[in-house]
Design a protein around this motif. Structure first.
Motif, PDB file in Angstrom:
ATOM      1  N   LEU A 124       0.719  -1.194   0.086  1.00 13.11           N
ATOM      2  CA  LEU A 124       0.008   0.045  -0.098  1.00 13.11           C
ATOM      3  C   LEU A 124       0.830   1.333   0.195  1.00 13.11           C
ATOM      4  N   TYR A 125       2.022   1.180   0.809  1.00 18.62           N
ATOM      5  CA  TYR A 125       2.602   2.357   1.176  1.00 18.62           C
ATOM      6  C   TYR A 125       4.012   2.584   0.206  1.00 18.62           C
ATOM      7  N   ASN A 126       4.376   1.398  -0.560  1.00 17.54           N
ATOM      8  CA  ASN A 126       5.471   1.550  -1.342  1.00 17.54           C
ATOM      9  C   ASN A 126       4.942   1.942  -2.963  1.00 17.54           C
ATOM     10  N   ASN A 127       4.169   3.170  -3.181  1.00 19.40           N
ATOM     11  CA  ASN A 127       3.643   3.560  -4.343  1.00 19.40           C
ATOM     12  C   ASN A 127       3.703   5.001  -4.490  1.00 19.40           C
ATOM     13  N   PRO A 128       4.264   5.555  -5.450  1.00 21.47           N
ATOM     14  CA  PRO A 128       4.456   6.840  -5.803  1.00 21.47           C
ATOM     15  C   PRO A 128       2.892   7.442  -5.595  1.00 21.47           C
ATOM     16  N   ASP A 129       1.881   7.018  -6.006  1.00 25.24           N
ATOM     17  CA  ASP A 129       0.513   7.396  -5.848  1.00 25.24           C
ATOM     18  C   ASP A 129       0.291   8.072  -4.392  1.00 25.24           C
ATOM     19  N   VAL A 130       0.725   7.230  -3.373  1.00 21.07           N
ATOM     20  CA  VAL A 130       0.621   7.535  -2.046  1.00 21.07           C
ATOM     21  C   VAL A 130       1.460   8.938  -1.578  1.00 21.07           C
ATOM     22  N   GLU A 131       2.555   8.989  -2.198  1.00 18.42           N
ATOM     23  CA  GLU A 131       3.275  10.210  -1.811  1.00 18.42           C
ATOM     24  C   GLU A 131       2.570  11.439  -2.594  1.00 18.42           C
ATOM     25  N   HIS A 132       2.006  11.087  -3.582  1.00 17.26           N
ATOM     26  CA  HIS A 132       1.263  12.244  -4.389  1.00 17.26           C
ATOM     27  C   HIS A 132       0.003  12.666  -3.674  1.00 17.26           C
ATOM     28  N   ALA A 133      -0.650  11.749  -2.761  1.00 17.66           N
ATOM     29  CA  ALA A 133      -1.918  11.932  -1.837  1.00 17.66           C
ATOM     30  C   ALA A 133      -1.164  12.678  -0.516  1.00 17.66           C
TER      31      ALA A 133
ATOM     32  N   GLU B 195      -8.625  15.437  12.422  1.00 17.48           N
ATOM     33  CA  GLU B 195      -8.556  15.228  11.014  1.00 17.48           C
ATOM     34  C   GLU B 195      -8.700  13.938  10.703  1.00 17.48           C
ATOM     35  N   ILE B 196      -9.241  13.384   9.511  1.00 12.05           N
ATOM     36  CA  ILE B 196      -9.342  12.282   9.143  1.00 12.05           C
ATOM     37  C   ILE B 196      -8.317  12.322   7.670  1.00 12.05           C
ATOM     38  N   GLU B 197      -7.549  11.076   7.748  1.00 11.00           N
ATOM     39  CA  GLU B 197      -6.735  10.935   6.411  1.00 11.00           C
ATOM     40  C   GLU B 197      -6.974   9.116   6.118  1.00 11.00           C
ATOM     41  N   TYR B 198      -6.723   9.316   4.837  1.00 13.98           N
ATOM     42  CA  TYR B 198      -6.974   7.641   4.247  1.00 13.98           C
ATOM     43  C   TYR B 198      -6.100   7.618   3.076  1.00 13.98           C
ATOM     44  N   VAL B 199      -5.756   6.191   2.901  1.00 15.14           N
ATOM     45  CA  VAL B 199      -5.149   5.945   1.501  1.00 15.14           C
ATOM     46  C   VAL B 199      -5.730   4.935   1.292  1.00 15.14           C
ATOM     47  N   ILE B 200      -5.932   4.395   0.008  1.00 12.44           N
ATOM     48  CA  ILE B 200      -6.673   3.445  -0.831  1.00 12.44           C
ATOM     49  C   ILE B 200      -5.622   2.879  -1.748  1.00 12.44           C
ATOM     50  N   SER B 201      -5.415   1.459  -1.623  1.00 16.09           N
ATOM     51  CA  SER B 201      -4.707   1.143  -2.844  1.00 16.09           C
ATOM     52  C   SER B 201      -5.195   1.241  -4.303  1.00 16.09           C
ATOM     53  N   SER B 202      -4.195   1.490  -4.949  1.00 19.06           N
ATOM     54  CA  SER B 202      -4.611   1.921  -6.466  1.00 19.06           C
ATOM     55  C   SER B 202      -5.317   1.040  -6.971  1.00 19.06           C
ATOM     56  N   SER B 203      -5.360  -0.263  -6.762  1.00 17.33           N
ATOM     57  CA  SER B 203      -6.108  -1.290  -7.289  1.00 17.33           C
ATOM     58  C   SER B 203      -7.458  -1.496  -6.823  1.00 17.33           C
TER      59      SER B 203
END
Length: 172
Positions: free
Chosen positions: A25-34, A86-94
């Motif tokens: 989940l967290y080894n993805n450039p999209d995560v950093e972009h978010a 504050e709410i924060e979330y990350v969803i797998s790109s899949s």
């Protein structure tokens, strides 16, 4: 920490056994972009999980269908007062664009306002993160403004909030 449940999701405490899925989940450039920090290796993911396990309002988002961790969501204390988070979330790109984030945020909002008795929940996104903007708008947050050069990478932060009264008018 309380396990939360939605139609398709279980929001549960992180476990050390989640290290591989956390790393994916967290080894993805999209995560950093978010706005989240990338994990460089599985050991770093395990250390982050150990920290998350100490948090009271941090959940792994698990899809009931197969029991896999597909995201992360938490309420953070942003030093306003004890009834403002504050709410924060990350969803797998899949698993993006199928309502997972909206369902998880809605579930956490219910917990925040009905069980934690919070007064305000805030959320923000980077200006070009349209996917997150859509989730925030679908959930009914109110736009507050754009904080210029606010994020640690000096990116603007588009800020929204929801009061308990607004939540009650939308969801009860």
């Amino acid at each position: 920490m309380k396990t939360l449940e939605a139609d398709r999701l279980i929001l549960r405490e992180w476990q050390e056994s989640d290290a591989d899925e956390h790393f994916q989940l967290y080894n993805n450039p999209d995560v950093e972009h978010a706005g989240a920090k990338i994990c460089g290796n599985k050991e770093e993911s395990l250390e982050k999980i150990r920290l998350l396990m100490k948090c009271q309002e941090s959940w792994a988002i698990v899809l009931k269908e197969h029991g896999k961790v597909v995201g992360s969501i938490f309420l953070s204390d942003i030093n306003r007062h004890d009834r403002y988070k504050e709410i924060e979330y990350v969803i797998s790109s899949s698993y993006q664009n199928i309502g997972i984030a909206t369902e998880a945020v809605t579930c956490v909002l219910k917990h925040a306002f009905s069980e934690m008795d919070l007064l305000v929940v805030a959320v923000c996104h980077y200006p070009d993160n349209i996917k997150s903007k859509r989730v925030i708008e679908k959930c009914g947050f109110t736009y507050e403004g754009t904080l210029r050069k606010y994020s640690r990478n000096l990116t603007d932060s588009v800020r929204y909030s929801m009061t308990k009264e607004e939540w009650e008018s939308l969801y009860i």
